[in-house]
Design an enzyme around this catalytic site. Sequence first.
Site, PDB file in Angstrom:
ATOM      1  N   HIS A 286      40.405  18.158 -13.835  1.00  0.00           N
ATOM      2  CA  HIS A 286      41.902  18.006 -15.020  1.00  0.00           C
ATOM      3  C   HIS A 286      42.153  19.599 -14.758  1.00  0.00           C
ATOM      4  CE1 HIS A 286      41.249  13.505 -14.447  1.00  0.00           C
ATOM      5  NE2 HIS A 286      40.350  14.053 -13.899  1.00  0.00           N
TER       6      HIS A 286
ATOM      7  N   ASP B 193      34.499  14.438 -16.565  1.00  0.00           N
ATOM      8  CA  ASP B 193      35.017  13.154 -15.510  1.00  0.00           C
ATOM      9  C   ASP B 193      35.363  13.686 -14.528  1.00  0.00           C
ATOM     10  OD1 ASP B 193      37.304  13.385 -16.928  1.00  0.00           O
ATOM     11  OD2 ASP B 193      37.691  11.299 -16.185  1.00  0.00           O
ATOM     12  N   GLU B 194      35.234  12.694 -13.234  1.00  0.00           N
ATOM     13  CA  GLU B 194      35.323  13.129 -11.504  1.00  0.00           C
ATOM     14  C   GLU B 194      36.358  14.397 -11.476  1.00  0.00           C
ATOM     15  OE1 GLU B 194      39.252   9.595 -12.095  1.00  0.00           O
ATOM     16  OE2 GLU B 194      40.044  11.252 -12.591  1.00  0.00           O
ATOM     17  N   ALA B 195      34.990  15.423 -11.173  1.00  0.00           N
ATOM     18  CA  ALA B 195      34.942  17.110 -10.677  1.00  0.00           C
ATOM     19  C   ALA B 195      33.982  17.094  -9.770  1.00  0.00           C
ATOM     20  CB  ALA B 195      33.834  17.577 -11.476  1.00  0.00           C
ATOM     21  N   SER B 196      35.516  15.723  -8.198  1.00  0.00           N
ATOM     22  CA  SER B 196      34.238  16.616  -7.424  1.00  0.00           C
ATOM     23  C   SER B 196      34.597  17.337  -6.329  1.00  0.00           C
ATOM     24  CB  SER B 196      35.463  15.232  -6.448  1.00  0.00           C
ATOM     25  OG  SER B 196      36.259  15.071  -6.772  1.00  0.00           O
TER      26      SER B 196
END
Length: 536
Positions: free
Chosen positions: A280, A343-346
């Site tokens: 993000h 979060d959401e550190a793909s």
Amino acid sequence: MSRSAASRPVLRRLFLRRLFVVVLTALGLVCAGLSSGAGPATAASAFPDTVVPAPVSETANGTTFTLPAGATLTSDDAGTGGYLAGILRASTGYALPLTVGATSPGTIALSLSGAPATVGAEGYQLTVSRTGVLIQAQQAAGLFHGVQTLLQLLPGAVMSPTVQPGPWTVAGGTILDYPRFGYRGAMLDLARHFFTVAQVERYVDELALYKINYLHLHLSDDQGWRIAINSWPNLAVYGGSTEVGGGPGGYWTQADYSAVVAYAASRFMTVVPEIDMPGHTNAALASYAPLNCNGVAPSLYTGTNVGFSSLCVSLPLTYTFVDQVLGELAALTPGPYLHIGGDEASSTSASDYATFIGKVEQIVTAHGKSVMGWHNIADAGTPPAGAQAQFWDTTTSAPNLAAAAANGTKVVMSPANHAYLDMKYNHRTKLGQTWAGLIDVNTAYGWDPGNYLTGVTGSEVAGVEGPLWTETIVTSADIDYMAFPRLPALAELGWSPWSTHSQTAFDARLGAQGPRWKAMGVNYYHSTQISWPAGS
């Protein structure tokens, strides 16, 4: 036999029959009172029926207080006294002179003495008699929360910014009240769409009505950077120049941020700033090419997809950047927490993620703050002492989080399928998203933060928070529509003892908020699950 003598037995029978009917009727009323809570019990049960969150206990005394035109106000806390006086003067038109620290109580008195020890730092005791109102607390926050309850006991028009006719009556009795959880939060995403200081302060005022005590501000994301950082000026000037859909974006100066922090504090609300990382982060990467592993800055981003960006974990400059950003933010933030996202550190490998989070946690601690992050930070190992992890998933199991909680990490509950205020109410809702499900009032209310996640219960739960992501939220009216009436449901889960939890009772009390919101100009969603009073 005379006619009058002959009629005596008939008259006697008529009298006895009428007496029998009267006795039966009286017995019926008594029995009805015993079985349904009529008489004094009705007064007791009706006393708090407009209050959200539900108080710990209440007892009616059968009296009614009416605020007179010549009423006076005394307060041991100038800020809370002035807050209450401002609201009452606007709607009643009464002068309501305020005396701070008076030796004799006014018609309404706010006192920092005499409250039971059980109320703690945020609780209060509110007593309404025929002649006045007394709110007692141990600390100023308790007085402020007690004022919110008093305002809900008054007619909804008391929240009007213009003079209304009254009368201003309150049912008599005593309320003893204090919170279940110490953390009762709401999050506003400024990154997807930018909101001004005035808009956020308006939201703070709305949150304060329901005893929310933490304001979580999501200040950075792929679509925008919203806080000026002196050591990295392009973050705001360039990274803050857009938003979802390609709008103009915007950012706060550090003075703006400090103004919001101070305003929130005046409502006994602590600001938790979030700089989301390592994912993000496109707005930051676009602002400074050297932050990218390849040295090439990406374009600014105005879409809504997630998971494609990442800070360069192997780059020493990354940690200089993080240290300077968090250092400036820590200096501006009197509250205990810095939220690091996570979060959401793909686009970050698991090993890089663990390395990065571990280093950033040390940076936060070095700046004298406690770490807060989305629950994914527990995947990098147990967070440092004093940390809080915010659960946002739609499952009821998070083994790494449960392990961290067993080792002392407190958990803030924000399950997306119950607590995310950006989810649609139903398929007809024009705003919002659906990936976590549809969330109407009963879904927002119908779970227990203290007994939701496997292996995370009791004192391991810090509290509850309602996040409002803003991919589709552009105006203050949009904020109102998505937050109300669901935010009060989450507030009750955070404040009220679980023993008071009742969907039917809550729905009735929530409906009573409608006239208040109308008086305030709150653009709330008229959920079909709630019976709203006519005209509200």
